[in-house]
Design a protein around this motif. Structure first.
Motif, PDB file in Angstrom:
ATOM      1  N   ILE A  95      -0.498   2.433   6.474  1.00  0.00           N
ATOM      2  CA  ILE A  95      -0.402   2.366   5.018  1.00  0.00           C
ATOM      3  C   ILE A  95       1.058   2.414   4.590  1.00  0.00           C
ATOM      4  O   ILE A  95       1.775   3.379   4.864  1.00  0.00           O
ATOM      5  CB  ILE A  95      -1.157   3.536   4.356  1.00  0.00           C
ATOM      6  N   GLY A  96       1.494   1.356   3.945  1.00  0.00           N
ATOM      7  CA  GLY A  96       2.854   1.279   3.426  1.00  0.00           C
ATOM      8  C   GLY A  96       2.874   0.245   2.323  1.00  0.00           C
ATOM      9  O   GLY A  96       1.845  -0.355   1.989  1.00  0.00           O
ATOM     10  N   THR A  97       4.038   0.027   1.747  1.00  0.00           N
ATOM     11  CA  THR A  97       4.116  -0.936   0.670  1.00  0.00           C
ATOM     12  C   THR A  97       3.691  -2.327   1.159  1.00  0.00           C
ATOM     13  O   THR A  97       4.110  -2.792   2.224  1.00  0.00           O
ATOM     14  CB  THR A  97       5.537  -0.986   0.081  1.00  0.00           C
ATOM     15  N   GLY A  98       2.801  -2.951   0.431  1.00  0.00           N
ATOM     16  CA  GLY A  98       2.262  -4.248   0.805  1.00  0.00           C
ATOM     17  C   GLY A  98       0.994  -4.184   1.633  1.00  0.00           C
ATOM     18  O   GLY A  98       0.352  -5.212   1.862  1.00  0.00           O
ATOM     19  N   SER A  99       0.603  -2.993   2.096  1.00  0.00           N
ATOM     20  CA  SER A  99      -0.618  -2.854   2.904  1.00  0.00           C
ATOM     21  C   SER A  99      -1.860  -3.094   2.048  1.00  0.00           C
ATOM     22  O   SER A  99      -1.848  -2.906   0.826  1.00  0.00           O
ATOM     23  CB  SER A  99      -0.701  -1.454   3.512  1.00  0.00           C
ATOM     24  N   LEU A 100      -2.931  -3.480   2.719  1.00  0.00           N
ATOM     25  CA  LEU A 100      -4.222  -3.647   2.053  1.00  0.00           C
ATOM     26  C   LEU A 100      -5.097  -2.440   2.356  1.00  0.00           C
ATOM     27  O   LEU A 100      -5.240  -2.041   3.518  1.00  0.00           O
ATOM     28  CB  LEU A 100      -4.912  -4.922   2.529  1.00  0.00           C
ATOM     29  N   VAL A 101      -5.692  -1.861   1.332  1.00  0.00           N
ATOM     30  CA  VAL A 101      -6.553  -0.697   1.477  1.00  0.00           C
ATOM     31  C   VAL A 101      -7.937  -1.037   0.928  1.00  0.00           C
ATOM     32  O   VAL A 101      -8.049  -1.465  -0.230  1.00  0.00           O
ATOM     33  CB  VAL A 101      -5.976   0.518   0.717  1.00  0.00           C
ATOM     34  N   PRO A 102      -8.992  -0.874   1.726  1.00  0.00           N
ATOM     35  CA  PRO A 102     -10.337  -1.170   1.221  1.00  0.00           C
ATOM     36  C   PRO A 102     -10.782  -0.150   0.183  1.00  0.00           C
ATOM     37  O   PRO A 102     -10.589   1.062   0.353  1.00  0.00           O
ATOM     38  CB  PRO A 102     -11.205  -1.097   2.486  1.00  0.00           C
ATOM     39  N   TYR A 103     -11.377  -0.651  -0.897  1.00  0.00           N
ATOM     40  CA  TYR A 103     -11.827   0.217  -1.993  1.00  0.00           C
ATOM     41  C   TYR A 103     -12.978  -0.470  -2.716  1.00  0.00           C
ATOM     42  O   TYR A 103     -12.812  -1.565  -3.263  1.00  0.00           O
ATOM     43  CB  TYR A 103     -10.667   0.478  -2.958  1.00  0.00           C
ATOM     44  N   ARG A 104     -14.146   0.143  -2.649  1.00  0.00           N
ATOM     45  CA  ARG A 104     -15.340  -0.353  -3.332  1.00  0.00           C
ATOM     46  C   ARG A 104     -15.629  -1.819  -2.996  1.00  0.00           C
ATOM     47  O   ARG A 104     -16.022  -2.612  -3.861  1.00  0.00           O
ATOM     48  CB  ARG A 104     -15.213  -0.141  -4.841  1.00  0.00           C
ATOM     49  N   GLY A 105     -15.427  -2.171  -1.737  1.00  0.00           N
ATOM     50  CA  GLY A 105     -15.798  -3.502  -1.277  1.00  0.00           C
ATOM     51  C   GLY A 105     -14.738  -4.566  -1.437  1.00  0.00           C
ATOM     52  O   GLY A 105     -14.987  -5.732  -1.143  1.00  0.00           O
ATOM     53  N   ASP A 107     -10.155  -5.300  -1.373  1.00  0.00           N
ATOM     54  CA  ASP A 107      -8.878  -4.802  -0.876  1.00  0.00           C
ATOM     55  C   ASP A 107      -7.892  -4.609  -2.023  1.00  0.00           C
ATOM     56  O   ASP A 107      -7.713  -5.506  -2.862  1.00  0.00           O
ATOM     57  CB  ASP A 107      -8.269  -5.770   0.142  1.00  0.00           C
ATOM     58  N   LEU A 108      -7.250  -3.446  -2.023  1.00  0.00           N
ATOM     59  CA  LEU A 108      -6.174  -3.176  -2.970  1.00  0.00           C
ATOM     60  C   LEU A 108      -4.835  -3.316  -2.249  1.00  0.00           C
ATOM     61  O   LEU A 108      -4.715  -2.958  -1.083  1.00  0.00           O
ATOM     62  CB  LEU A 108      -6.289  -1.754  -3.531  1.00  0.00           C
ATOM     63  N   VAL A 109      -3.846  -3.809  -2.960  1.00  0.00           N
ATOM     64  CA  VAL A 109      -2.498  -3.923  -2.406  1.00  0.00           C
ATOM     65  C   VAL A 109      -1.704  -2.671  -2.775  1.00  0.00           C
ATOM     66  O   VAL A 109      -1.620  -2.308  -3.956  1.00  0.00           O
ATOM     67  CB  VAL A 109      -1.774  -5.171  -2.951  1.00  0.00           C
ATOM     68  N   VAL A 110      -1.165  -1.992  -1.765  1.00  0.00           N
ATOM     69  CA  VAL A 110      -0.344  -0.815  -2.015  1.00  0.00           C
ATOM     70  C   VAL A 110       1.024  -1.265  -2.524  1.00  0.00           C
ATOM     71  O   VAL A 110       1.721  -2.032  -1.856  1.00  0.00           O
ATOM     72  CB  VAL A 110      -0.182   0.033  -0.739  1.00  0.00           C
ATOM     73  N   ALA A 111       1.358  -0.806  -3.731  1.00  0.00           N
ATOM     74  CA  ALA A 111       2.635  -1.187  -4.347  1.00  0.00           C
ATOM     75  C   ALA A 111       3.455   0.084  -4.560  1.00  0.00           C
ATOM     76  O   ALA A 111       3.212   0.839  -5.507  1.00  0.00           O
ATOM     77  CB  ALA A 111       2.389  -1.909  -5.671  1.00  0.00           C
ATOM     78  N   TRP A 112       4.409   0.314  -3.678  1.00  0.00           N
ATOM     79  CA  TRP A 112       5.231   1.531  -3.747  1.00  0.00           C
ATOM     80  C   TRP A 112       6.597   1.231  -4.345  1.00  0.00           C
ATOM     81  O   TRP A 112       7.253   0.267  -3.985  1.00  0.00           O
ATOM     82  CB  TRP A 112       5.417   2.117  -2.346  1.00  0.00           C
ATOM     83  N   GLU A 113       6.976   2.085  -5.292  1.00  0.00           N
ATOM     84  CA  GLU A 113       8.338   2.063  -5.848  1.00  0.00           C
ATOM     85  C   GLU A 113       8.751   3.508  -6.047  1.00  0.00           C
ATOM     86  O   GLU A 113       7.987   4.299  -6.623  1.00  0.00           O
ATOM     87  CB  GLU A 113       8.397   1.312  -7.179  1.00  0.00           C
ATOM     88  N   HIS A 114       9.914   3.857  -5.619  1.00  0.00           N
ATOM     89  CA  HIS A 114      10.355   5.251  -5.654  1.00  0.00           C
ATOM     90  C   HIS A 114      10.331   5.840  -7.065  1.00  0.00           C
ATOM     91  O   HIS A 114      10.033   7.026  -7.258  1.00  0.00           O
ATOM     92  CB  HIS A 114      11.763   5.373  -5.061  1.00  0.00           C
ATOM     93  N   ARG A 115      10.570   5.023  -8.071  1.00  0.00           N
ATOM     94  CA  ARG A 115      10.669   5.525  -9.445  1.00  0.00           C
ATOM     95  C   ARG A 115       9.305   5.823 -10.064  1.00  0.00           C
ATOM     96  O   ARG A 115       9.225   6.498 -11.096  1.00  0.00           O
ATOM     97  CB  ARG A 115      11.401   4.497 -10.313  1.00  0.00           C
ATOM     98  N   LEU A 129       2.183   3.554  -6.652  1.00  0.00           N
ATOM     99  CA  LEU A 129       2.587   4.951  -6.471  1.00  0.00           C
ATOM    100  C   LEU A 129       4.064   5.032  -6.128  1.00  0.00           C
ATOM    101  O   LEU A 129       4.661   4.048  -5.686  1.00  0.00           O
ATOM    102  CB  LEU A 129       1.770   5.622  -5.372  1.00  0.00           C
ATOM    103  N   GLY A 130       4.625   6.213  -6.336  1.00  0.00           N
ATOM    104  CA  GLY A 130       6.013   6.459  -5.993  1.00  0.00           C
ATOM    105  C   GLY A 130       6.117   7.659  -5.072  1.00  0.00           C
ATOM    106  O   GLY A 130       5.225   7.920  -4.280  1.00  0.00           O
ATOM    107  N   ILE A 136       3.244   8.049   1.930  1.00  0.00           N
ATOM    108  CA  ILE A 136       2.332   7.128   1.255  1.00  0.00           C
ATOM    109  C   ILE A 136       0.907   7.267   1.784  1.00  0.00           C
ATOM    110  O   ILE A 136      -0.053   7.361   1.010  1.00  0.00           O
ATOM    111  CB  ILE A 136       2.818   5.670   1.413  1.00  0.00           C
ATOM    112  N   ALA A 137       0.737   7.278   3.111  1.00  0.00           N
ATOM    113  CA  ALA A 137      -0.596   7.291   3.699  1.00  0.00           C
ATOM    114  C   ALA A 137      -1.404   8.507   3.244  1.00  0.00           C
ATOM    115  O   ALA A 137      -2.579   8.390   2.879  1.00  0.00           O
ATOM    116  CB  ALA A 137      -0.506   7.260   5.224  1.00  0.00           C
ATOM    117  N   GLY A 138      -0.778   9.672   3.249  1.00  0.00           N
ATOM    118  CA  GLY A 138      -1.482  10.874   2.838  1.00  0.00           C
ATOM    119  C   GLY A 138      -1.883  10.836   1.375  1.00  0.00           C
ATOM    120  O   GLY A 138      -2.992  11.255   1.010  1.00  0.00           O
TER     121      GLY A 138
END
Length: 253
Positions: A95-105, A107-115, A129-130, A136-138
């Motif tokens: 799990i990191g920025t740009g990763s795909l996470v399954p959610y309710r059938g 895929d969501l794209v993880v979009a991380w920005e520090h701010r 998330l920031g 990020i994974a936790g």
């Protein structure tokens, strides 16, 4: 017969009883090994073989009269099948920025920005998330568990209302062998990873446990009651879970 004699007889019966479990290592075609757990079961009429959802061990159930060697031979005869099943188990989901996470059938794209705020927020098909990047994974996993609890509490209230029951206590489960369970005290436990499956799958498991609050078995009355309260296609939900359920156990990393 006095208490001491009864205690001695009980001890001798336990000592004479054959062991119910045997564990050894099973060699696989690729040269690797897996733990082989062979269990005797009083209700078993034939040998059955399963692979733990996370692929960590091979489990064989044998009738109580069968020798453990028969369970070992049974597993050895199915090593090619086991190897094929192991190949289907997903590897660690990084799990990191740009990763795909399954959610309710989906895929969501993880979009991380520090701010951004540390807590993940669902924005369309993006999970934003920031905070520190190495956490990020936790944070994503905790967000999924929080979402699971909210959704499943709603499901439980819905099906209890349909069954004309008070809503019992709900706990999230991390079990690898069961998607849901219901205690005799009425507490319902549902595996949090079902939040990654389509809604109809998660809801079918909750409805299943609500039906157990009325019929604590799998009798025809239980299935009739489940069919009466579940607002979907049970067979379709069961088929999805049978085909894709193992993929929900992917480790987060």
């Amino acid at each position: 017969m006095n208490r001491a004699q009864r205690g001695l007889e009980a001890f001798l019966r336990r000592k004479a009883a054959p062991p119910t479990e045997h564990v050894e290592m099973l060699a696989l075609p690729d040269g690797g090994e897996k733990v082989l757990r062979i269990r005797r079961h009083a209700g078993a009429r034939r040998l059955t073989l399963r692979l733990a959802p996370d692929g960590g061990e091979v489990r064989v159930t044998i009738p109580r009269w069968a020798p453990f060697s028969e369970g070992r031979d049974f597993a050895l005869s199915r090593r090619e099948w086991l190897a094929a099943q192991l190949a289907k188990i997903p590897q660690t989901l990084a799990i990191g920025t740009g990763s795909l996470v399954p959610y309710r059938g989906r895929d969501l794209v993880v979009a991380w920005e520090h701010r951004l705020p540390r807590r993940p927020a669902l924005v369309g098909e993006r999970l934003q998330l920031g905070g520190p990047e190495d956490g990020i994974a936790g944070r994503v996993r905790r967000w999924l568990e929080s979402e699971a609890l909210g959704l499943m509490q709603g499901d439980l209230a819905f099906y209890c209302a349909a069954a004309d029951l008070d809503t019992p206590l709900l706990r999230l489960s991390r079990a690898q062998r069961r998607w849901g369970s219901c205690s005799s005290q009425g507490t319902v436990r549902i595996n949090w990873r079902l939040v990654m499956a389509p809604d109809m799958v998660r809801r079918s498991v909750v409805a299943h446990e609500v039906a157990h609050l009325v019929h604590f078995d799998h009798s025809p009355r239980f299935h009739a009651f489940l069919g009466a309260i579940y607002d979907g296609d049970i067979a379709h939900a069961d088929a999805w879970l049978k085909r894709h359920g193992r993929s929900l156990h992917v480790p987060f990393g």
